[in-house]
Scaffold this motif. Sequence first.
Motif, PDB file in Angstrom:
ATOM      1  N   VAL A 173       0.857  -1.189   0.000  1.00  0.00           N
ATOM      2  CA  VAL A 173       0.000   0.000   0.000  1.00  0.00           C
ATOM      3  C   VAL A 173       0.890   1.235   0.000  1.00  0.00           C
ATOM      4  O   VAL A 173       1.648   1.474   0.950  1.00  0.00           O
ATOM      5  CB  VAL A 173      -0.946   0.014   1.218  1.00  0.00           C
ATOM      6  CG1 VAL A 173      -1.848   1.240   1.167  1.00  0.00           C
ATOM      7  CG2 VAL A 173      -1.781  -1.260   1.264  1.00  0.00           C
ATOM      8  N   PHE A 174       0.786   2.020  -1.066  1.00  0.00           N
ATOM      9  CA  PHE A 174       1.597   3.220  -1.240  1.00  0.00           C
ATOM     10  C   PHE A 174       0.670   4.422  -1.419  1.00  0.00           C
ATOM     11  O   PHE A 174      -0.144   4.457  -2.337  1.00  0.00           O
ATOM     12  CB  PHE A 174       2.500   3.081  -2.471  1.00  0.00           C
ATOM     13  CG  PHE A 174       3.299   4.301  -2.798  1.00  0.00           C
ATOM     14  CD1 PHE A 174       4.475   4.581  -2.128  1.00  0.00           C
ATOM     15  CD2 PHE A 174       2.878   5.182  -3.787  1.00  0.00           C
ATOM     16  CE1 PHE A 174       5.218   5.717  -2.437  1.00  0.00           C
ATOM     17  CE2 PHE A 174       3.603   6.319  -4.096  1.00  0.00           C
ATOM     18  CZ  PHE A 174       4.776   6.580  -3.415  1.00  0.00           C
ATOM     19  N   GLY A 175       0.762   5.385  -0.533  1.00  0.00           N
ATOM     20  CA  GLY A 175      -0.064   6.593  -0.627  1.00  0.00           C
ATOM     21  C   GLY A 175      -0.749   6.927   0.672  1.00  0.00           C
ATOM     22  O   GLY A 175      -0.510   7.993   1.248  1.00  0.00           O
ATOM     23  N   PRO A 176      -1.633   6.054   1.176  1.00  0.00           N
ATOM     24  CA  PRO A 176      -2.303   6.337   2.450  1.00  0.00           C
ATOM     25  C   PRO A 176      -1.302   6.435   3.600  1.00  0.00           C
ATOM     26  O   PRO A 176      -0.228   5.812   3.563  1.00  0.00           O
ATOM     27  CB  PRO A 176      -3.233   5.125   2.627  1.00  0.00           C
ATOM     28  CG  PRO A 176      -3.460   4.626   1.235  1.00  0.00           C
ATOM     29  CD  PRO A 176      -2.159   4.854   0.523  1.00  0.00           C
ATOM     30  N   ASP A 177      -1.661   7.209   4.615  1.00  0.00           N
ATOM     31  CA  ASP A 177      -0.774   7.314   5.777  1.00  0.00           C
ATOM     32  C   ASP A 177      -0.894   6.063   6.639  1.00  0.00           C
ATOM     33  O   ASP A 177      -1.696   5.165   6.372  1.00  0.00           O
ATOM     34  CB  ASP A 177      -1.066   8.579   6.582  1.00  0.00           C
ATOM     35  CG  ASP A 177      -2.489   8.648   7.108  1.00  0.00           C
ATOM     36  OD1 ASP A 177      -3.153   7.592   7.226  1.00  0.00           O
ATOM     37  OD2 ASP A 177      -2.952   9.758   7.418  1.00  0.00           O
ATOM     38  N   ARG A 178      -0.090   6.015   7.689  1.00  0.00           N
ATOM     39  CA  ARG A 178      -0.049   4.817   8.534  1.00  0.00           C
ATOM     40  C   ARG A 178      -1.403   4.527   9.182  1.00  0.00           C
ATOM     41  O   ARG A 178      -1.817   3.367   9.292  1.00  0.00           O
ATOM     42  CB  ARG A 178       1.036   4.976   9.594  1.00  0.00           C
ATOM     43  CG  ARG A 178       1.104   3.857  10.616  1.00  0.00           C
ATOM     44  CD  ARG A 178       1.486   2.514  10.007  1.00  0.00           C
ATOM     45  NE  ARG A 178       2.896   2.438   9.682  1.00  0.00           N
ATOM     46  CZ  ARG A 178       3.523   1.309   9.347  1.00  0.00           C
ATOM     47  NH1 ARG A 178       2.839   0.171   9.259  1.00  0.00           N
ATOM     48  NH2 ARG A 178       4.812   1.314   9.048  1.00  0.00           N
ATOM     49  N   ALA A 179      -2.124   5.572   9.585  1.00  0.00           N
ATOM     50  CA  ALA A 179      -3.427   5.361  10.217  1.00  0.00           C
ATOM     51  C   ALA A 179      -4.413   4.718   9.250  1.00  0.00           C
ATOM     52  O   ALA A 179      -5.152   3.790   9.610  1.00  0.00           O
ATOM     53  CB  ALA A 179      -3.977   6.687  10.745  1.00  0.00           C
ATOM     54  N   ALA A 180      -4.433   5.198   8.005  1.00  0.00           N
ATOM     55  CA  ALA A 180      -5.319   4.605   7.001  1.00  0.00           C
ATOM     56  C   ALA A 180      -4.906   3.170   6.699  1.00  0.00           C
ATOM     57  O   ALA A 180      -5.758   2.290   6.512  1.00  0.00           O
ATOM     58  CB  ALA A 180      -5.308   5.452   5.734  1.00  0.00           C
ATOM     59  N   PHE A 181      -3.599   2.942   6.641  1.00  0.00           N
ATOM     60  CA  PHE A 181      -3.095   1.585   6.411  1.00  0.00           C
ATOM     61  C   PHE A 181      -3.545   0.657   7.533  1.00  0.00           C
ATOM     62  O   PHE A 181      -4.017  -0.459   7.282  1.00  0.00           O
ATOM     63  CB  PHE A 181      -1.572   1.604   6.317  1.00  0.00           C
ATOM     64  CG  PHE A 181      -0.943   0.245   6.216  1.00  0.00           C
ATOM     65  CD1 PHE A 181      -0.914  -0.428   5.009  1.00  0.00           C
ATOM     66  CD2 PHE A 181      -0.377  -0.352   7.334  1.00  0.00           C
ATOM     67  CE1 PHE A 181      -0.331  -1.698   4.916  1.00  0.00           C
ATOM     68  CE2 PHE A 181       0.207  -1.612   7.247  1.00  0.00           C
ATOM     69  CZ  PHE A 181       0.228  -2.288   6.040  1.00  0.00           C
ATOM     70  N   ASP A 182      -3.429   1.105   8.788  1.00  0.00           N
ATOM     71  CA  ASP A 182      -3.843   0.273   9.919  1.00  0.00           C
ATOM     72  C   ASP A 182      -5.335  -0.027   9.867  1.00  0.00           C
ATOM     73  O   ASP A 182      -5.774  -1.141  10.204  1.00  0.00           O
ATOM     74  CB  ASP A 182      -3.481   0.970  11.237  1.00  0.00           C
ATOM     75  CG  ASP A 182      -1.983   1.020  11.486  1.00  0.00           C
ATOM     76  OD1 ASP A 182      -1.243   0.246  10.849  1.00  0.00           O
ATOM     77  OD2 ASP A 182      -1.554   1.844  12.317  1.00  0.00           O
ATOM     78  N   ASP A 183      -6.123   0.948   9.449  1.00  0.00           N
ATOM     79  CA  ASP A 183      -7.563   0.715   9.303  1.00  0.00           C
ATOM     80  C   ASP A 183      -7.841  -0.345   8.225  1.00  0.00           C
ATOM     81  O   ASP A 183      -8.743  -1.178   8.371  1.00  0.00           O
ATOM     82  CB  ASP A 183      -8.280   2.017   8.932  1.00  0.00           C
ATOM     83  CG  ASP A 183      -8.378   2.979  10.101  1.00  0.00           C
ATOM     84  OD1 ASP A 183      -8.121   2.559  11.243  1.00  0.00           O
ATOM     85  OD2 ASP A 183      -8.714   4.157   9.864  1.00  0.00           O
ATOM     86  N   LEU A 184      -7.082  -0.290   7.145  1.00  0.00           N
ATOM     87  CA  LEU A 184      -7.256  -1.267   6.071  1.00  0.00           C
ATOM     88  C   LEU A 184      -6.898  -2.667   6.562  1.00  0.00           C
ATOM     89  O   LEU A 184      -7.617  -3.641   6.283  1.00  0.00           O
ATOM     90  CB  LEU A 184      -6.381  -0.887   4.877  1.00  0.00           C
ATOM     91  CG  LEU A 184      -6.582  -1.721   3.600  1.00  0.00           C
ATOM     92  CD1 LEU A 184      -7.951  -1.458   2.986  1.00  0.00           C
ATOM     93  CD2 LEU A 184      -5.470  -1.420   2.584  1.00  0.00           C
ATOM     94  N   VAL A 185      -5.803  -2.773   7.293  1.00  0.00           N
ATOM     95  CA  VAL A 185      -5.386  -4.064   7.845  1.00  0.00           C
ATOM     96  C   VAL A 185      -6.465  -4.616   8.774  1.00  0.00           C
ATOM     97  O   VAL A 185      -6.783  -5.818   8.748  1.00  0.00           O
ATOM     98  CB  VAL A 185      -4.046  -3.925   8.587  1.00  0.00           C
ATOM     99  CG1 VAL A 185      -3.713  -5.199   9.346  1.00  0.00           C
ATOM    100  CG2 VAL A 185      -2.929  -3.571   7.604  1.00  0.00           C
ATOM    101  N   ALA A 186      -7.050  -3.736   9.597  1.00  0.00           N
ATOM    102  CA  ALA A 186      -8.101  -4.179  10.513  1.00  0.00           C
ATOM    103  C   ALA A 186      -9.343  -4.643   9.766  1.00  0.00           C
ATOM    104  O   ALA A 186     -10.035  -5.569  10.207  1.00  0.00           O
ATOM    105  CB  ALA A 186      -8.454  -3.041  11.478  1.00  0.00           C
TER     106      ALA A 186
END
Length: 239
Positions: free
Chosen positions: A100-113
Amino acid sequence: MTRFMTLDFADGDRPALLGRIAAMARGPYAYVVTPNVDHVIKLMDGRVEADVYRAADLKLCDSRILAHLARLRGKALAVYPGSDLTADLLALDHDLTIGVFGPDRAAFDDLVARYPRRRFTFVEAPMLTPGTPAWIAAVDEAARADWDVLLACVSFPKQERFAHALRAAGRKTGVTLCVGASVDFLTGRQQRAPRLYQQLSLEWLHRLMSHPRRMFRRYVLEGPAIFGLFLRHEVLGRG
């Protein structure tokens, strides 16, 4: 493929196209672009480097407006918005690693969840200007990172330039999907148009009403140029 407005659009239904992309993830490096009206306008008036876009291995139509115009010339474009493609890929039964390239870490963590059974890799995406040292460093990091599919979720045409640069940087395997705000839609940071708007080809109107100041230039001032380009290239044949 279907040739329309100087681009070769991929044919096939969604399951077939999704299957092609899953297979590409296991093969030599490739990248996928999702042309919409804004992209086509900027490609055809020279504001975006045509070689970057046309060198993509797969071009999926991301615009029902383009599909309607193509139908006037007796051509059928398979519409597969990048947001739908991303959601379908994440729901598919596979063991691919998703970068995942672009979203910040918080958005990435939400996606993982949201997709706990998927295997993800976060690739840092600072504010980038193509050609700068930060850009070159980001390309190098992404080229070396562990992923089979990279979701490139930055603005057009930066994401397409980035996908193209990965090939030049020596990335050997995997597929980059240039899918814009797809992760934002999946994590609820942005809201997609209701289904009725989508069915009526009015997603652009929903986005304009939701973000009038940001979208006014794109949809009201620049967007109508697609009709003149269609007339010149597809009807009059003045390519």
